[in-house]
Scaffold this motif. Structure first.
Motif, short mmCIF file in Angstrom:
data_model
loop_
_atom_site.label_atom_id
_atom_site.label_comp_id
_atom_site.label_asym_id
_atom_site.label_seq_id
_atom_site.Cartn_x
_atom_site.Cartn_y
_atom_site.Cartn_z
N ARG A 64 24.24 -43.52 1.17
CA ARG A 64 23.90 -43.10 -0.19
C ARG A 64 24.02 -41.60 -0.40
N ILE A 65 24.46 -40.87 0.62
CA ILE A 65 24.80 -39.46 0.39
C ILE A 65 26.20 -39.45 -0.22
N PRO A 66 26.35 -38.84 -1.40
CA PRO A 66 27.65 -38.93 -2.08
C PRO A 66 28.78 -38.40 -1.20
N ALA A 126 22.66 -33.56 8.38
CA ALA A 126 21.87 -34.72 8.84
C ALA A 126 22.14 -35.03 10.31
N LEU A 173 19.46 -49.23 9.19
CA LEU A 173 18.77 -48.64 8.03
C LEU A 173 19.10 -47.16 7.90
N GLU A 215 22.24 -47.19 6.12
CA GLU A 215 22.03 -47.51 4.70
C GLU A 215 21.66 -46.24 3.92
N VAL A 216 20.82 -45.41 4.53
CA VAL A 216 20.43 -44.15 3.89
C VAL A 216 21.63 -43.21 3.80
N LEU A 217 22.35 -43.07 4.92
CA LEU A 217 23.47 -42.12 4.95
C LEU A 217 24.60 -42.53 4.01
#
Lengths: 371, 174
Positions: free
Chosen positions: A20-22, A32, A13, A16-18
């Protein structure tokens, strides 16, 4: 069962978040890494880099390399993302010859009228490492427009690479120049660490347009060639090493060759853009048949005319570059105000740098940021 | 007149299934909405969840499940159209507006939601929450990220490691 005791309990997860960092915001990903030990371990894992690239599929534009005629420096890296190169000003001894697949090809600026050998170096703006390539004996070429060079990943000649993971792999350099009775082609392979020479008897009239960037399409490199009244495209097949000449769209000869830029169409066919007065015309070559009959200018189709799409402030313009990463297609436009990138999809213009026309060409630097 | 056969639905009414949260709350929901979960879809295709049986979800509490189902009910019609290729721009804009508001919630709920979306394999929801958390990170300093995400402040040892890293990647901290 109880709810998770800490946020984002699973590594999956966090990834999954990372994801979404462009990709054009490497700064946020680097920051991060300081969140906690677990995030640091995840972000530094090679598997994560691999999955991040696969997730995004298209290398972002981290910056644009601009050649200028300043005395203090001749080339610099202009960021277009949150990435900052440690050396924004590249050098006062080199120009950028090409940039592709995460590498920048630099060449020494010839003295006078181009006498003497050109020396080449590869610069990695992210690691800030410059690798000088071995010197080699070159035939005498009289003028600067007598030769051009391109850099590309070593797998480009068989079309097997999606260029997502090849940034630190082997690479090739192609250096092509004109002789009185033909052309020379030097290729450099990073695996061999040596240059190889080939000679072609093909010799179209005129010289290279060194301001127009080359285009890699399929397994062929394309260069703009010819003089101001007669512009051609020189096609070099990386696999067969054959060279051939493709005519430009029929009305191109009205315009100076500096206005022609090679493009890949949305269908990944050979395309060509040029300014006509205050408009930009985009052409597509439906059948890319190379022909030695230089008079045959058929096979081109005018697919788009941009009259009012470009903001008036960016005109009068000349086209100096093109890039296509599968998501965005940008045309680079030079005006007396500076360099602008026009997004062919969103039809928005983005200022790269304001420079009073001192910058003469620009190469987008498309790369994932490797951690 | 003749409603198309749709599974074992009768009189054209949509088939309903019952889901049971970890704290034993029963939720009755259209099978089409619950089927946004890949996990539930298999059970439902096997004929589960109907009648008085219900499908127990021991990993999802009632507050989270109610939120999950709110998402599924809203997204079910578009999903039934195969990712909504024929959806109108208005429909898409409405879904986007819904999504934006939907994730405008407390962080602890976001974390429970992404965990539930992961367990139930609801791709769209997992992606939506992941995007929201990523947006909370973007452009922030490491300390701000830690506080935003509810991590404790670093220990002295961690702080030293952070300082070394910031020296190495100076450009990212200007």
């Amino acid at each position: 069962m109880t709810a998770p005791a800490s946020p984002l309990l699973l590594d999956e997860l966090v990834e999954e978040v990372l994801f979404r960092i462009p990709p054009d915001d490497p700064m946020s990903l680097i920051r991060a890494t300081l969140v906690c030990k677990r995030w640091r371990r995840i972000i530094r894992d090679r598997g994560f880099h691999h999955r991040f690239r696969e997730f995004h599929r298209a290398a972002p534009m981290l910056g644009v390399l601009c050649n200028s005629c300043y005395i203090t420096y001749r080339a610099r890296f202009v960021p277009t993302s949150s990435f900052r190169s440690p050396h924004a000003i590249i050098s006062n001894k080199n120009n950028v010859a090409d940039a592709r697949h995460g590498r920048v090809l630099l060449h020494s600026i010839p003295h006078g009228q181009g006498w003497g050998n050109k020396s080449f170096a590869i610069w990695d703006p992210i690691k800030d490492q410059t690798t000088q390539l071995p010197e080699f004996e070159q035939p005498y070429v009289g003028y600067e427009d007598s030769s051009v060079a391109a850099v590309l990943c070593a797998n480009s000649n068989n079309g097997s690479c999606d260029h997502l993971h090849c940034q630190h792999g082997p690479f090739r350099i192609v250096f092509i120049g004109t002789l009185s009775n033909g052309m020379f082609i030097y290729t450099y392979s990073s695996e061999d660490g040596a240059w190889n020479q080939h000679i072609s008897s093909l010799r179209p009239h005129g010289g290279f347009n060194i301001l127009a960037p080359n285009l890699l399409l399929g397994n062929s490199l394309h260069f703009v060639f010819g003089n101001s009244s007669d512009t051609k495209i020189l096609k070099y097949d990386l696999a067969s090493r054959d060279m051939s000449v493709i005519p430009t769209p029929p009305t191109c000869f009205h315009e100076s060759q500096s206005c022609v830029v090679l493009m890949a169409t949305e269908e990944d066919e050979l395309g060509c853009g040029r300014t006509v007065g205050r408009s930009v015309h985009l052409w597509s070559s439906r059948h890319q048949q190379a022909t030695l009959d230089e008079a045959d200018a058929g096979g081109w189709e005018l697919v788009r005319v941009m009259d009012d799409e470009l903001p008036r402030t960016v005109l009068p313009a000349s086209l100096v570059g093109f890039t296509n990463n599968g998501v965005n297609r940008y045309l680079f436009i030079r005006t007396t105000d500076g360099i602008f990138a026009y997004d062919l999809k969103s039809q928005k213009t983005r200022t790269i740098c304001k420079d009073n026309g001192i910058i003469f060409n620009a190469f987008p630097y498309m790369s994932f940021y490797p951690f | 007149m003749a409603a198309p056969e749709s599974g074992d639905g009768n009189n054209g009414a949509a088939r309903m299934v019952t889901l049971i949260s970890s704290d034993n709350t029963r939720f009755e929901v259209e099978a089409a909405a619950a089927s946004l979960s890949q996990t539930l879809q298999l059970t439902i295709l096997d004929g589960g969840g109907g009648g008085g049986d219900g499908i127990p979800l021991p990993n999802v509490d009632s507050a989270t499940l109610s939120k999950v189902l709110e998402y599924c009910i809203k997204h079910a019609p578009a999903a039934a159209n195969g990712g909504a290729p024929n959806a109108t721009a208005v429909d898409r804009a409405e879904l986007e507006r819904f999504d934006n508001e939907f994730v405008n919630i407390d962080q602890s709920v976001l974390y429970s939601l992404i965990m539930a979306a992961h367990n139930l394999e609801i791709e769209g929801l997992q992606s939506l929450v992941a995007k929201k958390v990523a947006d909370m990170i973007k452009g922030k300093s490491p300390m701000e990220i830690r506080r935003t995400l509810g991590f404790p402040d670093p220990t002295p040892e961690e702080q030293a490691e952070m300082n070394a890293h910031m020296l190495e990647y100076g450009w990212a901290y200007e």
